[in-house]
Design a protein around this motif. Structure first.
Motif, PDB file in Angstrom:
ATOM      1  N   LEU A 175     -29.335 -15.324  -1.100  1.00  0.00           N
ATOM      2  CA  LEU A 175     -29.532 -16.596  -0.408  1.00  0.00           C
ATOM      3  C   LEU A 175     -28.852 -17.742  -1.139  1.00  0.00           C
ATOM      4  O   LEU A 175     -28.492 -18.756  -0.547  1.00  0.00           O
ATOM      5  CB  LEU A 175     -31.030 -16.887  -0.269  1.00  0.00           C
ATOM      6  N   VAL A 178     -25.479 -18.401   0.412  1.00  0.00           N
ATOM      7  CA  VAL A 178     -25.568 -19.201   1.635  1.00  0.00           C
ATOM      8  C   VAL A 178     -25.824 -20.667   1.284  1.00  0.00           C
ATOM      9  O   VAL A 178     -25.204 -21.578   1.843  1.00  0.00           O
ATOM     10  CB  VAL A 178     -26.678 -18.654   2.551  1.00  0.00           C
ATOM     11  N   ILE A 264     -34.138 -18.550   6.685  1.00  0.00           N
ATOM     12  CA  ILE A 264     -32.792 -18.780   6.144  1.00  0.00           C
ATOM     13  C   ILE A 264     -32.310 -20.204   6.421  1.00  0.00           C
ATOM     14  O   ILE A 264     -31.991 -20.944   5.485  1.00  0.00           O
ATOM     15  CB  ILE A 264     -31.811 -17.721   6.679  1.00  0.00           C
ATOM     16  N   THR A 268     -32.317 -23.281   3.556  1.00  0.00           N
ATOM     17  CA  THR A 268     -31.016 -23.753   3.076  1.00  0.00           C
ATOM     18  C   THR A 268     -30.658 -25.134   3.624  1.00  0.00           C
ATOM     19  O   THR A 268     -29.881 -25.862   2.991  1.00  0.00           O
ATOM     20  CB  THR A 268     -29.910 -22.756   3.437  1.00  0.00           C
ATOM     21  N   ILE A 359     -21.604 -19.812   9.368  1.00  0.00           N
ATOM     22  CA  ILE A 359     -22.196 -18.844   8.448  1.00  0.00           C
ATOM     23  C   ILE A 359     -23.007 -17.861   9.280  1.00  0.00           C
ATOM     24  O   ILE A 359     -23.834 -18.264  10.107  1.00  0.00           O
ATOM     25  CB  ILE A 359     -23.094 -19.529   7.405  1.00  0.00           C
ATOM     26  N   SER A 360     -22.778 -16.572   9.077  1.00  0.00           N
ATOM     27  CA  SER A 360     -23.482 -15.511   9.781  1.00  0.00           C
ATOM     28  C   SER A 360     -24.259 -14.684   8.769  1.00  0.00           C
ATOM     29  O   SER A 360     -23.714 -14.304   7.732  1.00  0.00           O
ATOM     30  CB  SER A 360     -22.470 -14.626  10.532  1.00  0.00           C
ATOM     31  N   THR A 361     -25.554 -14.422   9.047  1.00  0.00           N
ATOM     32  CA  THR A 361     -26.348 -13.573   8.155  1.00  0.00           C
ATOM     33  C   THR A 361     -27.215 -12.624   8.971  1.00  0.00           C
ATOM     34  O   THR A 361     -27.484 -12.849  10.154  1.00  0.00           O
ATOM     35  CB  THR A 361     -27.279 -14.385   7.222  1.00  0.00           C
ATOM     36  N   ASN A 364     -33.555 -11.486   7.043  1.00  0.00           N
ATOM     37  CA  ASN A 364     -33.793 -11.643   5.613  1.00  0.00           C
ATOM     38  C   ASN A 364     -35.118 -11.006   5.211  1.00  0.00           C
ATOM     39  O   ASN A 364     -36.009 -11.658   4.712  1.00  0.00           O
ATOM     40  CB  ASN A 364     -33.791 -13.141   5.253  1.00  0.00           C
ATOM     41  N   LEU A 369     -28.585  -8.748   3.467  1.00  0.00           N
ATOM     42  CA  LEU A 369     -28.439 -10.081   4.045  1.00  0.00           C
ATOM     43  C   LEU A 369     -27.080 -10.242   4.727  1.00  0.00           C
ATOM     44  O   LEU A 369     -26.952 -10.940   5.729  1.00  0.00           O
ATOM     45  CB  LEU A 369     -28.624 -11.142   2.962  1.00  0.00           C
ATOM     46  N   PRO A 371     -24.205 -11.948   4.116  1.00  0.00           N
ATOM     47  CA  PRO A 371     -23.700 -13.300   4.410  1.00  0.00           C
ATOM     48  C   PRO A 371     -22.189 -13.292   4.623  1.00  0.00           C
ATOM     49  O   PRO A 371     -21.439 -12.675   3.868  1.00  0.00           O
ATOM     50  CB  PRO A 371     -24.081 -14.087   3.158  1.00  0.00           C
ATOM     51  N   LYS A 372     -21.749 -13.975   5.686  1.00  0.00           N
ATOM     52  CA  LYS A 372     -20.328 -14.058   6.016  1.00  0.00           C
ATOM     53  C   LYS A 372     -19.984 -15.493   6.369  1.00  0.00           C
ATOM     54  O   LYS A 372     -20.741 -16.173   7.068  1.00  0.00           O
ATOM     55  CB  LYS A 372     -19.995 -13.135   7.201  1.00  0.00           C
TER      56      LYS A 372
END
Length: 488
Positions: A175, A178, A264, A268, A359-361, A364, A369, A371-372
């Protein structure tokens, strides 16, 4: 609140645990030499108990025991003939109880409890434990309704107990990646978040199952399983798992995974209470022109929209949408068509959408996760697709245990990712979606003799005062009616 058990010098056992590290500095021979590497003196162990010892409760109390480092002194479950047997076998010295109230009033030396019951018992069990000065770890969602979440958040502060909600992905170190992308303004001004899930994956959206008292398992204490819910005859298809789709016991798809997925962006982007909520739900037709109506249960699918004011992290108002029942958002143009959005097969996920990228996740929980980062200029950055996880569930339960031993207000306590100071407002946000769903299903007969759904509107929320300001009937869903003896 009852006073904790005192030793002969008037010092509580918990004070002794917190002072043990200081006292040990005066020993000439280090304790680890006397007891071997990894040895923990009994006086330094936390006395743990489980409320709900089967299913998720089995892994919660197992992880909280930290491979036997801590002492499990009691287990509570309404049926020890099922999956709770694993906990009994793992902790053979633990005393067994069916009623958590009796356990907490009898076992005075309990320091902390894990609570892993159906959703409707989370609030009453946590309140009962905290009133007696016990630290609590409560499965997600923290409570069954919004008022309970606010009550427990405030009680944790007043009682000075260490708390943690069981959304273990909040302790996932990925995380931080992100958070770094957001803090460094990689995707620019953010105004939109899309969240979705393939849940429910249990029976939901149909008629309530029929009672069958003669089918009650002999080992199940049905009255205690009902807890604060209305008294009804034994009904198959509720315990031990399929209660999730019925409002008296569960909180639907949102309650099951909302605290993993919504966590998420809530975390964040530093979000707080939503300013409003509205929804629509999928209709099921068993006959022409007349949708099925089952207001006692969660719908088969729903779509929720929540709006949030700007925060120091988000810097602009945020619209968040939630969809369940397998309904997911459209595939963004900047994400290649052969890439999943969110997790594998795009089944669950979060898209945080900014003016410069997305942002793609994944979900969680304990899933990767994934994260992209996709930017409009074609830049792509990916976190690891598989995660090294050196201890179960990112150490979420162990970190809570360490904080209990360090004490309320310690750095360990402040470092927890889902203490009630955070988990309370986040749970309230998740449960706002359910308030919108239940308001959407309200109906009454109009002047023409037709049933009219009169709650299908945007609901304006005063988070500080726990009230819908433009539709009074919705406020009944902020709380609930409790069976006598189980009041909050």
């Amino acid at each position: 609140m009852k006073n904790p058990k005192k030793n002969s010098e008037g010092q509580t056992r918990r004070d002794f645990i917190k002072n043990a590290a200081i006292a040990s500095s005066f020993f000439i021979v280090p304790r680890h030499v006397l007891g071997g590497v990894g040895f923990t003196s009994p006086s330094d162990q936390l006395n743990l108990a489980a409320i709900g010892a089967g299913g998720k409760g089995a892994s919660d109390i197992r992880n909280a025991s930290v491979n036997g480092r801590e002492r499990v002194v009691a287990l509570c479950d309404v049926d020890f003939s099922g999956s709770a047997k694993a906990s009994v076998e793992r902790f053979p010295d633990a005393k067994l109880y069916a009623d958590f109230r009796k356990m907490l009033d009898t076992e005075k030396d309990i320091d902390a409890v894990t609570i892993s019951t159906p959703d409707h018992v989370h609030g009453p069990a946590a309140k009962y434990a905290m009133e007696r000065g016990k630290h609590v770890y409560v499965q997600k969602p923290m409570t069954h309704n919004i008022k309970e979440a606010r009550m427990l958040t405030e009680m944790a502060r007043s009682q000075k107990v260490v708390t943690q909600m069981g959304n273990q992905g909040g302790s996932n170190p990925l995380l931080n990646l992100v958070q770094e992308w957001i803090d460094k303004d990689r995707i620019g001004k953010i105004s939109k978040v899309e969240v979705w899930t393939n849940r429910p994956v249990w029976p939901q959206g149909g008629p309530f199952p029929k009672p069958a008292p003669s089918e009650k398992p002999s080992a199940l204490d049905w009255d205690l399983w009902l807890g604060p819910a209305p008294e009804i005859p034994y009904t198959p298809g509720l315990a031990p798992f399929s209660w999730r789709g019925w409002w008296n016991y569960g909180t639907g798809a949102l309650g099951d995974v909302g605290c993993h997925l919504i966590d998420i962006p809530f975390r964040t982007l530093g979000l707080h209470y939503p300013t409003d909520a509205e929804c629509s739900v999928g209709s099921v037709y068993s006959q022409m022109w007349t949708p099925d109506f089952h207001p006692d249960g969660c719908p088969a699918s729903s779509f929720i929209s929540l709006n949030f004011a700007a925060t120091p992290k988000s810097k602009s108002p945020i619209n968040m949408t939630w969809s369940d029942g397998g309904i997911r958002p459209a595939h963004p143009d900047i994400i290649p068509a052969d890439h999943d959005i969110g997790g594998a097969n795009s089944a669950n996920g979060v898209l945080i959408i900014g003016e410069k990228g997305i942002i793609s996740t994944n979900i969680n929980d304990s899933s990767p996760l994934m994260p992209k980062l996709y930017l409009n200029d074609g830049t792509q950055e990916f976190g690891p697709q598989t995660e090294p996880n050196d201890e179960p569930e990112y150490g979420h339960q162990r970190l809570w245990v360490d904080a209990c031993k360090a004490g309320y207000g310690s750095s360990e306590h402040k470092g927890l990712t889902s203490s009630f100071d955070y988990a309370g407002p986040m749970t309230e946000t998740v449960l706002m979606g359910n308030l919108a769903i239940r308001s959407y299903m309200l109906r009454k007969e109009n002047a023409r003799g037709q049933m009219e759904f009169y709650g299908r509107k945007k609901l304006l929320w005063d988070g500080d005062n726990l009230r819908i300001t433009n539709f009074e009937d919705a406020n009944q869903f902020v709380t609930r009616t409790y069976r006598p003896g189980w009041e909050m």
